[in-house]
Scaffold this motif. Structure first.
Motif, short mmCIF file in Angstrom:
data_model
loop_
_atom_site.label_atom_id
_atom_site.label_comp_id
_atom_site.label_asym_id
_atom_site.label_seq_id
_atom_site.Cartn_x
_atom_site.Cartn_y
_atom_site.Cartn_z
N PHE A 8 -59.30 26.22 -43.71
CA PHE A 8 -59.53 27.33 -42.83
C PHE A 8 -58.67 27.16 -41.57
N ASN A 9 -58.83 26.05 -40.58
CA ASN A 9 -58.13 25.87 -39.72
C ASN A 9 -56.65 25.56 -39.77
N SER A 10 -56.13 25.11 -40.91
CA SER A 10 -54.85 24.83 -41.13
C SER A 10 -54.20 26.36 -41.45
N ILE A 13 -54.16 27.64 -37.84
CA ILE A 13 -52.91 27.22 -37.03
C ILE A 13 -51.63 27.71 -37.48
N LEU A 14 -51.35 27.89 -38.79
CA LEU A 14 -50.08 28.50 -39.39
C LEU A 14 -49.98 29.89 -38.57
N VAL A 15 -51.21 30.79 -38.75
CA VAL A 15 -50.87 32.17 -38.17
C VAL A 15 -50.66 31.81 -36.50
N ALA A 16 -51.35 31.27 -35.95
CA ALA A 16 -51.02 30.81 -34.39
C ALA A 16 -49.37 30.46 -34.22
N VAL A 17 -49.17 29.83 -35.04
CA VAL A 17 -47.65 29.01 -34.85
C VAL A 17 -46.76 30.23 -35.20
#
Length: 119
Positions: A8-10, A13-17
Protein backbone atom coordinates in the motif's frame (compact mmCIF):
# COMPACT_ATOMS: atom_id res chain seq x y z
CA UNK A 1 5.65 -3.92 8.91
CA UNK A 2 3.29 -6.27 7.15
CA UNK A 3 3.52 -6.99 3.45
CA UNK A 4 0.10 -5.43 2.78
CA UNK A 5 1.16 -2.12 4.35
CA UNK A 6 4.43 -2.17 2.38
CA UNK A 7 2.52 -2.72 -0.87
CA UNK A 8 0.00 0.00 0.00
CA UNK A 9 2.77 2.45 0.91
CA UNK A 10 4.67 1.57 -2.28
CA UNK A 11 1.60 2.50 -4.29
CA UNK A 12 1.27 5.77 -2.36
CA UNK A 13 4.95 6.52 -2.99
CA UNK A 14 4.56 5.88 -6.72
CA UNK A 15 1.53 8.20 -6.82
CA UNK A 16 3.43 10.94 -4.96
CA UNK A 17 6.49 10.58 -7.18
CA UNK A 18 4.40 10.62 -10.36
CA UNK A 19 2.47 13.70 -9.24
CA UNK A 20 5.65 15.45 -8.12
CA UNK A 21 7.34 14.80 -11.46
CA UNK A 22 4.23 15.82 -13.41
CA UNK A 23 3.68 19.08 -11.49
CA UNK A 24 7.39 19.85 -11.33
CA UNK A 25 7.71 19.42 -15.08
CA UNK A 26 4.64 21.61 -15.64
CA UNK A 27 6.26 24.34 -13.53
CA UNK A 28 9.69 23.90 -15.10
CA UNK A 29 8.37 24.09 -18.67
CA UNK A 30 5.90 26.88 -17.90
CA UNK A 31 2.52 25.30 -18.70
CA UNK A 32 0.00 28.14 -19.18
CA UNK A 33 -2.35 27.14 -16.35
CA UNK A 34 0.56 26.85 -13.90
CA UNK A 35 2.02 30.17 -15.04
CA UNK A 36 -1.39 31.79 -14.58
CA UNK A 37 -1.76 30.43 -11.05
CA UNK A 38 1.74 31.43 -9.92
CA UNK A 39 1.73 34.80 -11.68
CA UNK A 40 -0.94 36.07 -9.28
CA UNK A 41 1.67 35.51 -6.54
CA UNK A 42 4.30 37.41 -8.56
CA UNK A 43 6.40 34.38 -9.52
CA UNK A 44 8.40 35.16 -12.64
CA UNK A 45 9.52 32.52 -15.15
CA UNK A 46 12.83 31.92 -13.38
CA UNK A 47 11.17 31.52 -9.97
CA UNK A 48 8.67 29.09 -11.44
CA UNK A 49 11.47 27.08 -13.09
CA UNK A 50 13.38 26.89 -9.80
CA UNK A 51 10.24 25.80 -7.95
CA UNK A 52 9.64 23.15 -10.63
CA UNK A 53 13.22 21.89 -10.42
CA UNK A 54 12.99 21.62 -6.64
CA UNK A 55 9.72 19.70 -6.97
CA UNK A 56 11.27 17.29 -9.47
CA UNK A 57 14.33 16.73 -7.27
CA UNK A 58 12.16 16.15 -4.20
CA UNK A 59 10.08 13.57 -6.10
CA UNK A 60 13.25 11.73 -7.13
CA UNK A 61 14.62 11.84 -3.58
CA UNK A 62 11.52 10.02 -2.31
CA UNK A 63 12.41 6.92 -4.33
CA UNK A 64 15.65 6.07 -2.50
CA UNK A 65 15.41 4.91 1.15
CA UNK A 66 18.34 7.08 2.32
CA UNK A 67 16.88 10.31 0.91
CA UNK A 68 13.24 9.35 1.39
CA UNK A 69 12.62 11.62 4.39
CA UNK A 70 14.32 14.64 2.83
CA UNK A 71 12.34 14.25 -0.39
CA UNK A 72 9.06 14.06 1.49
CA UNK A 73 9.92 17.08 3.65
CA UNK A 74 10.91 19.17 0.64
CA UNK A 75 7.78 18.18 -1.29
CA UNK A 76 5.55 18.81 1.75
CA UNK A 77 7.22 22.20 2.18
CA UNK A 78 6.44 23.12 -1.43
CA UNK A 79 2.84 22.06 -1.01
CA UNK A 80 2.62 24.02 2.24
CA UNK A 81 4.00 27.09 0.42
CA UNK A 82 1.26 26.83 -2.20
CA UNK A 83 -1.37 26.36 0.53
CA UNK A 84 -0.15 29.49 2.33
CA UNK A 85 -0.20 31.48 -0.89
CA UNK A 86 -3.81 30.38 -1.47
CA UNK A 87 -4.68 31.46 2.07
CA UNK A 88 -3.10 34.87 1.47
CA UNK A 89 -5.60 35.27 -1.37
CA UNK A 90 -8.38 33.98 0.91
CA UNK A 91 -8.85 31.10 -1.55
CA UNK A 92 -10.07 28.29 0.70
CA UNK A 93 -11.01 26.10 -2.26
CA UNK A 94 -7.46 26.25 -3.66
CA UNK A 95 -6.03 25.52 -0.22
CA UNK A 96 -8.41 22.59 0.25
CA UNK A 97 -7.34 21.12 -3.10
CA UNK A 98 -3.71 21.03 -1.91
CA UNK A 99 -4.51 19.51 1.49
CA UNK A 100 -4.78 15.84 0.34
CA UNK A 101 -1.36 16.09 -1.32
CA UNK A 102 0.19 17.34 1.92
CA UNK A 103 -1.54 14.55 3.85
CA UNK A 104 -0.26 12.03 1.27
CA UNK A 105 3.33 13.00 2.08
CA UNK A 106 2.66 12.81 5.81
CA UNK A 107 1.10 9.33 5.52
CA UNK A 108 4.05 8.15 3.43
CA UNK A 109 6.46 9.45 6.08
CA UNK A 110 4.46 7.69 8.81
CA UNK A 111 4.62 4.31 7.06
CA UNK A 112 8.31 4.81 6.14
CA UNK A 113 10.05 3.56 3.02
CA UNK A 114 9.06 -0.04 2.23
CA UNK A 115 12.66 -1.04 1.45
CA UNK A 116 14.14 0.61 4.52
CA UNK A 117 16.10 -1.65 6.86
CA UNK A 118 14.46 0.05 9.87
CA UNK A 119 11.14 -1.71 9.14
Amino acid sequence: MTTAIKIFNSILILVAVFMGLKQGWAMFTGKPEIVEMFSKWNFNKTGLMINGAITIVSALLIIHPRTFLWGNFIMAGGILLIMCLHLLDKDLKGMAIELPFLLLNLVIIYFQHPLSKAN
